[in-house]
Design a protein around this motif. Sequence first.
Motif, PDB file in Angstrom:
ATOM      1  N   PRO A 151     -13.541  -8.000   2.437  1.00  0.00           N
ATOM      2  CA  PRO A 151     -14.141  -7.468   1.199  1.00  0.00           C
ATOM      3  C   PRO A 151     -13.771  -6.024   0.899  1.00  0.00           C
ATOM      4  N   TYR A 152     -13.420  -5.242   1.909  1.00  0.00           N
ATOM      5  CA  TYR A 152     -13.060  -3.850   1.690  1.00  0.00           C
ATOM      6  C   TYR A 152     -11.715  -3.699   0.990  1.00  0.00           C
ATOM      7  N   LEU A 153     -10.984  -4.816   0.828  1.00  0.00           N
ATOM      8  CA  LEU A 153      -9.705  -4.780   0.130  1.00  0.00           C
ATOM      9  C   LEU A 153      -9.813  -5.284  -1.313  1.00  0.00           C
ATOM     10  N   GLU A 154     -10.984  -5.752  -1.696  1.00  0.00           N
ATOM     11  CA  GLU A 154     -11.128  -6.447  -2.978  1.00  0.00           C
ATOM     12  C   GLU A 154     -10.965  -5.544  -4.195  1.00  0.00           C
ATOM     13  N   SER A 155     -11.143  -4.250  -4.026  1.00  0.00           N
ATOM     14  CA  SER A 155     -11.024  -3.351  -5.177  1.00  0.00           C
ATOM     15  C   SER A 155      -9.609  -2.813  -5.366  1.00  0.00           C
ATOM     16  N   LEU A 156      -8.715  -3.168  -4.480  1.00  0.00           N
ATOM     17  CA  LEU A 156      -7.366  -2.601  -4.518  1.00  0.00           C
ATOM     18  C   LEU A 156      -6.435  -3.403  -5.426  1.00  0.00           C
ATOM     19  N   PRO A 157      -5.472  -2.736  -6.059  1.00  0.00           N
ATOM     20  CA  PRO A 157      -4.461  -3.485  -6.803  1.00  0.00           C
ATOM     21  C   PRO A 157      -3.602  -4.306  -5.847  1.00  0.00           C
ATOM     22  N   VAL A 158      -3.209  -5.469  -6.305  1.00  0.00           N
ATOM     23  CA  VAL A 158      -2.389  -6.371  -5.493  1.00  0.00           C
ATOM     24  C   VAL A 158      -0.952  -6.314  -5.986  1.00  0.00           C
TER      25      VAL A 158
END
Length: 236
Positions: A151-158
Amino acid sequence: MSHAVSRLRAERLQSSTKPFIARGSKAVRCERCRVVPEYCLCAWRPKVATQAGMLLLMHDVEPLKPTNTGWLIADLVADTFAYRWFRTEVESEILALLSDPQWQPYLVFPGEFVTPERVVTEVAMEEGKRPLFILLDATWTEARKMFRKSPYLESLPVLSLQPEHLSRYRLRRSKRNDHFCTAEVAAMCLELAGEQRAADGLNAYLDVFSQHYLAAKMKREVVLDDLAHERLREFL
């Protein structure tokens, strides 16, 4: 000289309750390059300056595998960070790195598995920031689980890569030749960040590593004046 992946490997070995056993893991290997000593790769480590950073989130036994190519990334990219991935927790150093104002993080993953508003295909940097590419270092099945359960990666651009070639990696079996090893992915990221020389150096290093590893496995001589070694010489 150690780097993030070698240190993570040492930590993983220290925490193991039983020996890691896999194809190739019992061979005596150079501690610095992980290749059988007669085929040592240490003299072929490239030296290229880079601005980009790499954050490797490594699945449980990846640091222990002699074929792991995250090691090659750490050899070349000075700002490489490596951490074990855990399903139920996240190391504080990872969160600190993601919030560090000098970095602009990009989570590298296929866009087809992500909501369209998160997907980018280019590296557009804000002034004063450096790209930090987050690579899920695992098998494809494991990487998909890591993506869903972090979940700590969910706000990052992919960052969704658009490769124009097939994988050249020959050290692990895959049913699809459009699945790339971690070093190949890192090289594509460096290219998008405008670091073509670093991308070329990493690709050349991967090719030579593969040759030395396979030659050791098959007990055959390595030809040091072939095209792959000639390309890598430009980066020594």
